[in-house]
Design a protein around this motif. Structure first.
Motif, short mmCIF file in Angstrom:
data_model
loop_
_atom_site.label_atom_id
_atom_site.label_comp_id
_atom_site.label_asym_id
_atom_site.label_seq_id
_atom_site.Cartn_x
_atom_site.Cartn_y
_atom_site.Cartn_z
N ALA A 63 35.27 43.25 26.89
CA ALA A 63 36.01 42.13 25.78
C ALA A 63 37.13 42.51 25.66
CB ALA A 63 35.18 42.61 24.61
N GLY A 64 38.10 41.52 25.57
CA GLY A 64 39.64 41.85 25.42
C GLY A 64 40.36 41.98 26.69
N PHE A 65 39.74 42.04 27.92
CA PHE A 65 40.47 42.33 29.11
C PHE A 65 41.21 40.68 29.37
CE2 PHE A 65 40.97 41.36 33.72
CZ PHE A 65 41.32 42.57 34.17
N LYS A 66 42.53 40.84 30.00
CA LYS A 66 42.93 39.81 30.37
C LYS A 66 43.92 39.91 31.51
CE LYS A 66 46.64 40.27 26.85
NZ LYS A 66 47.52 39.51 25.84
N THR A 67 44.33 38.90 32.23
CA THR A 67 45.32 39.33 33.29
C THR A 67 46.14 37.88 33.61
OG1 THR A 67 45.73 39.97 35.79
CG2 THR A 67 43.43 38.59 35.11
N GLU A 68 47.32 38.11 33.89
CA GLU A 68 48.09 36.85 33.98
C GLU A 68 48.20 36.55 35.56
OE1 GLU A 68 49.78 34.99 31.45
OE2 GLU A 68 48.56 36.39 30.05
N LYS A 69 47.90 37.58 36.12
CA LYS A 69 48.01 37.17 37.76
C LYS A 69 46.61 37.48 38.39
CE LYS A 69 52.83 38.08 38.19
NZ LYS A 69 53.96 38.90 38.71
N HIS A 70 46.25 37.22 39.78
CA HIS A 70 45.21 37.47 40.59
C HIS A 70 44.03 37.25 39.68
CE1 HIS A 70 48.32 39.54 42.85
NE2 HIS A 70 48.57 40.17 41.84
#
Length: 246
Positions: A63-70
């Motif tokens: 929960a709450g993990f995010k990534t802008e790339k890949h």
């Protein structure tokens, strides 16, 4: 001239004893299969972010993990070299300069990881050393690249709830992984004389080793790897024994 003496316990170089590294498996792919099937089969949790993954390496993002790339790589687990392959690979001349054997089918010379892997068995042993391989969310592995670890005061997480911070080609990992990162670096330096830590990295790893002690999983992981690979990581094994976890 300094003499290199092979002993039963490792290498003796100019009066210093180095523990033996991996000398049983020089296949990176085999190492990953061993880890998947014989080490992590009952602890499928990624190293930095604590994400669960299944036997097919599919990740359940926390929960709450995010990534802008890949973003596509965030769906899968990858096996990351904590001591980045480039950071020990550049010690090999095949990586830096190539080799007469490193020519593709079009007659073009190549160097770097492909050449070191093709020509140098010591590099292959280091690349396949399971003590240095950990499961990571693919997006995190991609963003970390070969950046060295450092404290980054004021930096913010690049992955939301996973406290992995990347700034200026440096990485501050979550506290939960710092002890194992330190003991992995100390082991790689101890086991392979070709790899040396800078003075700044040595101080950081010594500090993290003291501040973040072994836990039951780190000890169980090392015990399983020793049984498969045939050599020990004394930086894990000794404190595990003292803690009654071996």
């Amino acid at each position: 001239m300094k003499k290199l003496v092979l002993t039963l316990t490792g290498f003796l170089i100019a009066g210093s004893v180095f523990a033996a590294g991996n000398t049983t498996n020089d296949s990176f792919n085999k190492a990953k299969r061993f880890l998947e099937q014989d080490v992590y089969y009952d602890h499928r949790v990624t190293f930095y972010c604590g994400a669960e993954f299944d036997a097919r390496k599919n990740v359940k993002l926390p929960a709450g993990f995010k990534t802008e790339k890949h973003k596509n790589r965030a769906k899968r687990v990858e096996w990351e070299h904590v001591v980045a392959a480039e950071n020990f690979g550049r010690a090999f001349q095949e990586w830096r300069n190539g080799d007469p054997q490193c020519v593709n089918n079009k007659g073009q010379a190549f160097k770097g990881r492909r050449c070191a892997e093709k020509v140098n068995k010591t590099f292959r042993y280091m690349q396949a050393d399971m003590y240095n391989l950990y499961p990571a969310i693919g997006a995190v592995n991609a963003a970390r690249q070969n950046y060295r670890f450092q404290m980054l005061p004021g930096a913010k997480s690049d992955f939301g709830s996973c406290q992995m911070k990347i700034e200026g080609r440096q990485v501050e990992p979550p506290e939960s992984s710092r002890g194992a990162i330190a003991r992995t670096h100390l082991y790689m330096q101890d086991a392979y004389p070709v790899f040396r830590l800078s003075s700044a990295q040595q101080k950081l790893m010594d500090a993290w080793n003291k501040s973040y002690p072994v836990d039951a999983w780190e000890c169980r992981r090392a015990r399983r790897i020793e049984a498969i690979q045939g050599n020990e990581n004394r930086f894990v094994k000794e404190p595990c024994r003292k803690a009654g976890l071996w």
